[in-house]
Every structure is written in C-alpha cells, then in structure tokens.
Scaffold this active site. Structure first.
Site, PDB file in Angstrom:
ATOM      1  N   ARG A 239       7.976   4.676  -9.046  1.00  0.00           N
ATOM      2  CA  ARG A 239       6.540   4.828  -8.867  1.00  0.00           C
ATOM      3  C   ARG A 239       5.874   4.697 -10.218  1.00  0.00           C
ATOM      4  NH1 ARG A 239       6.680   4.014  -4.320  1.00  0.00           N
ATOM      5  NH2 ARG A 239       5.886   5.178  -2.533  1.00  0.00           N
ATOM      6  N   GLU A 268      -1.828   1.398 -10.308  1.00  0.00           N
ATOM      7  CA  GLU A 268      -1.787   0.094  -9.659  1.00  0.00           C
ATOM      8  C   GLU A 268      -2.770   0.024  -8.483  1.00  0.00           C
ATOM      9  OE1 GLU A 268       2.471   0.400  -8.591  1.00  0.00           O
ATOM     10  OE2 GLU A 268       1.860   0.414  -6.491  1.00  0.00           O
ATOM     11  N   HIS A 286       4.760  -4.469  -6.824  1.00  0.00           N
ATOM     12  CA  HIS A 286       5.240  -3.439  -5.887  1.00  0.00           C
ATOM     13  C   HIS A 286       5.782  -4.074  -4.596  1.00  0.00           C
ATOM     14  CE1 HIS A 286       4.669   1.082  -4.772  1.00  0.00           C
ATOM     15  NE2 HIS A 286       5.735   0.568  -4.168  1.00  0.00           N
TER      16      HIS A 286
HETATM   17  C1  GLV Z   1       7.601   1.838  -1.504  1.00  0.00           C
HETATM   18  O1  GLV Z   1       7.299   1.980  -2.644  1.00  0.00           O
HETATM   19  C2  GLV Z   1       8.042   2.908  -0.663  1.00  0.00           C
HETATM   20  O2  GLV Z   1       7.948   4.073  -1.064  1.00  0.00           O
HETATM   21  O3  GLV Z   1       8.473   2.623   0.461  1.00  0.00           O
END
Ligand code: GLV
Length: 327
Positions: A239, A268, A286
C-alpha cells in the site's frame, strides 16, 4: 422491496446483472474519483455498497449513512474501512481474500524482475532511438537467481512470492513478519525468519507485502533505506504510505539503493513528482491483481458477500462480527 445497493465503481456488467436480481442497483459508470461530498451523498441513500480500495467507509461517511448495513470491498486490503467504527454502528465489512493471492504474487515477482533487470528504463531508451551499438554493460542489472530475497509481511501473498523465489529461482529467502510462520509453512517456502534489521541489511531484493495501518505508516523511510545494500532493489506491492515516497525518491536519485519497483503510492493516483524524475524506478498504477480472471473472481466474491448477507445474515468473508441488533 429489494435492498438498495451502490456499486461504487464500474465493474463487470455480468456481475451487476447478477446483483440486480437481488438488489435495486445503482451502478456508478463514471471512471473518476468521487468527491467526498458526492460519495457521502450517494452512499447515504443505500443499504449496501460494493466498494473498491479507493472508497472510504469511515466515521464521517457512516454518520451520514444510517441505513447502510454492509460494505463489501473488492480488494483484499481494507485500509479504506474503519472497521471498528463499522462494527460499533452494526455495519458488516467484507473483503476478497485468497482469490487474488497467486496473481498478485506473480505480479510482485514480475515487478521484482523488471526492476532488477531494468526493463522499463531500457525500453524507454530503445523507444527514444538511443540504441546504436551492443555494449558489454548496457543496462546491466542485478542478479535475481541465487540472490537473497527479503520479504516484509509474510501473509498469503508474501508466501506466494517466497515460493516463486525459492523454488523457481533458487533464491535464499528471508522474511520478517509480526509473528513467525509455523515450521511446515517455512519449509514449504524455504524461508527463514529474521529481525527487521537483518532483513534490511541482507536482502538483495526487498519486497513489501504488509498491510497498511497507522503502525505500518512509513515502515520504510530514509533510516531504513540507509541500512539496505547500495545494490539492493525495493519493491512495494502493499500500500502507499508504507514507504516514505519522498525519502525513497531522494535515495534513488543519490543511488543509495540501486532501484525500486512501485505499484502503490502515497496519495495515489497522485504521485510524488520526484519519483517521475528518477530513472531507476519502475512505476505501475496499482495493478498487481489485474488479470480478467482474478478481477472477475474478486467482483464475484464481493457480490456473493452481499447476496449471502441479505439472504442468510452472514457474509462469506467478513472482517467483523456485528453484535448490535440488525437495523
Ligand atoms: C489491492 O490492492 C487489494 O487490496 O486487493
């Protein structure tokens, strides 16, 4: 009367259609972030929400949403949820574990390899027309096979990356985690538990896969980067906020470590502009769980959590247990 469901972001139409047999669905089709006010207003009019990791369910939103009974996150991470506040107000939270583990581990390894072997940097060079000759040291990268793979956060995805490194690439795997894994899992992953200091100092490639929380904010900052090898790479698929991106950009610029691969960013989709100026970083938006099969499995699991909850009073993969009388 069917309960009212808000699907917060565009998702597969077939999943929205399936949900429509159980719910009166409002399906947001706008591919842009909600403003805080538009989000609060939209959610306040619904009994349930299918959210993504960018859609907050916190005290402020909950205060405006007295009819909300469940928010089903289409993500394994859930730092967009204030779970204690949800529990206190009788709102179920669910996420999508397991279905994305292997796909995300694939991506973590892909990002590690792209970073170590300078794939994007060399492609930009080629596209820009700079390639004139073979050179013995052209985009010489860091060895992957046989090197030391460090993993910070050894949950399901961390273990998937460990197995790939140990069994596929003959890497020596070390890890640090809140708690040590049992010996069977350690043997399966060929992974050895070490303290954080040793992990930072010994890893040739350090992959971050820990959940974000107030405690894990800036787990990797200037002080931690200073302990890493100057030849090391740092990979963040966890994250934004776990790494101090400003400190990392400075370290990359000064070549305190060789390179970084980042799929997640503080704040982000905005990025620290300094990261865009350094060449030795691979940047992706991401997408670690993004294959159609996996995103479909995530969407279906989020939908099934909602359907099960309204049919049987129990979500499939809940993050909390609600004890207050149901609304
Ligand atoms: C993506 O970042 C998730 O947490 O599934």
């Amino acid at each position: 009367m069917k309960p009212k469901l808000l699907v917060a972001r565009p998702i597969f139409q077939s999943v929205v259609d399936a949900l429509s047999t159980h719910f009166e669905v409002t399906s947001n089709q706008v591919d842009a972030a909600w403003t805080p006010d538009s989000w609060k207003l939209a959610i306040s009019q619904h009994d349930a929400a299918l959210t993504t990791g960018s859609d907050p369910i916190n005290g402020n939103v909950l205060g405006a949403s007295p009819r909300l009974k469940i928010a089903a996150n289409m993500a394994v991470g859930f730092n967009n949820f204030d779970v204690p506040a949800m529990t206190a107000l009788g709102v179920i939270a669910s996420n999508t574990p397991d279905v994305l583990t292997e796909t995300t581990a694939d991506f973590g390894f892909a990002l590690l390899m792209a970073t170590a072997r300078r794939l994007t940097e060399s492609e930009h060079y080629l596209r820009a027309g700079h390639w004139k000759q073979w050179r013995y040291d052209m985009f010489a990268g860091a060895e992957v096979h046989g090197s030391t793979l460090g993993i910070l956060g050894m949950g399901r995805i961390g273990q998937g990356i460990a197995r790939r490194g140990a069994h596929g690439f003959g890497m020596k795997v070390i890890y640090h985690n809140r708690s040590q894994l049992n010996s069977v899992t350690e043997a399966e992953c060929k992974a050895r538990f070490v303290d954080k200091e040793t992990l930072l100092k010994a890893a040739d490639h350090l992959v971050l896969v820990l959940p974000y929380s107030a405690e894990s904010h800036h787990t990797i900052g200037a002080a931690e980067i200073a302990k890493m090898k100057p030849t090391a790479t740092l990979i963040n698929i966890a994250r934004g906020g776990i790494v101090d991106d400003a400190a990392l950009a400075v370290a990359l610029e000064k070549k305190q470590i060789a390179a970084a691969g980042l799929d997640v960013f503080e704040g982000e989709p905005a990025l620290n502009p300094a990261l865009l100026k350094v060449p030795n970083v691979v940047l992706t938006p991401h997408i670690a769980s993004s294959t159609i099969q996996t995103r479909m499995a995530m969407a279906k699991l989020a939908a099934d959590n909602l359907i099960e909850f309204f049919a049987k009073g129990q979500a499939l993969t809940p993050l909390n247990q609600v004890t207050v009388p149901s609304k």
